[in-house]
Design an enzyme around this catalytic site. Structure first.
Site, PDB file in Angstrom:
ATOM      1  N   TYR A   1     -14.274   4.583  32.878  1.00  0.00           N
ATOM      2  CA  TYR A   1     -14.021   4.458  31.436  1.00  0.00           C
ATOM      3  C   TYR A   1     -15.070   5.235  30.639  1.00  0.00           C
ATOM      4  CZ  TYR A   1     -13.254   2.469  26.824  1.00  0.00           C
ATOM      5  OH  TYR A   1     -13.011   2.321  25.472  1.00  0.00           O
TER       6      TYR A   1
ATOM      7  N   SER B   1     -14.966   6.718  22.376  1.00  0.00           N
ATOM      8  CA  SER B   1     -15.658   5.426  22.421  1.00  0.00           C
ATOM      9  C   SER B   1     -17.156   5.663  22.370  1.00  0.00           C
ATOM     10  CB  SER B   1     -15.308   4.662  23.700  1.00  0.00           C
ATOM     11  OG  SER B   1     -16.108   3.494  23.827  1.00  0.00           O
TER      12      SER B   1
END
Length: 256
Positions: free
Chosen positions: A162, A148
């Protein structure tokens, strides 16, 4: 040109394949002639998508909860019973957790790390034999990890585990690439920006507008954007790409 980007006849596995980015990738592979296994924790959603995609090609659902080691082993064993090789492994299954720093819980940390990082390493490890069976000096098998841009830059979102997990995936990709390339397995990562998904649905209207405004291309990603990079990294077109982390984000990483 068609042969350069072809995945026809390849066997692919897409984790977290029942929705979001995983569905986009699985759909691209099925529509372009690959045999695709999808897995997800929710069996109903997994089976429903496999049934839908099987109208266009070959898609098989094998539900599993890859946050658990016993489930990783069961899933890998099931694939081993069905196939003698795997050409493409997409480690996409993931989770997120948001909370302010002073109240971020341990279970929110562990849940995200177990699925986003631990499962990437151990599922690839358990499928090593099948990946080696598919690879050769002329045509490497492929592992595609879904990182990501949150592992590259910081944002206004307090998703500590995350962001840390995706930074881990990005670097894990590089070290896996280094040590698996001699086995004729090329490992790369996609670092997506913001695409419509259950995860981005949790962002409020102000946050969503800010994401779009911050992106130089002024939009979210679309299914074709993910399909294109997934086909590229799985095909002969990327035969000399190894250890790369490729942002697919409309330029958001440039604003870090």
């Amino acid at each position: 040109m068609e042969d350069l980007f072809s995945v026809r006849g390849k066997i692919a596995v897409v984790t977290g394949g029942s929705r979001g980015l995983g569905e986009m990738i699985a759909r691209a592979y099925v529509e372009n002639g690959a045999k695709v296994y999808i897995t997800a924790r929710k069996a109903d959603a997994c089976m429903a998508l496999a049934e839908e995609l099987s109208k266009q090609g070959e898609c098989i659902a094998v539900p599993a909860d890859l946050s658990r080691m016993d489930e990783i082993e069961r899933f890998a064993a099931e694939l081993g019973k069905r196939e003698k090789r795997i050409d493409i492994l997409v480690n996409n299954a993931g989770a997120s957790w948001g909370a302010q720093f002073h109240e971020f819980p341990e279970n929110g940390w562990d849940k995200v790390m177990d699925l986003n990082v631990k499962s990437v390493f151990f599922l690839t490890q358990k499928l090593l034999g099948l990946l080696e069976a598919a690879g050769s000096e002329q045509a490497y098998s492929r592992v595609i990890n879904i990182g990501s841009i949150e592992g590259i830059r910081t944002t206004h979102l307090e998703a500590y585990s995350y962001a840390a997990s995706k930074a881990g995936v990005n670097h894990l990709t590089r070290i896996m690439a280094k040590f698996l390339a001699p086995r004729h397995i090329a490992v790369n990562a996609i670092a997506p920006g913001y695409f419509p998904s259950k995860m981005t649905d949790a962002i409020d209207e102000h946050g969503s507008r800010q994401v779009v405004d911050d992106a130089p291309m002024k939009r979210m990603g679309a299914p074709d954007d993910m399909a294109g990079i997934a086909l590229y990294l799985a095909s002969r077109a990327s035969s000399f790409v190894c250890g790369a982390v490729i942002p697919v984000d409309g330029g958001l990483a440039t604003t870090a």
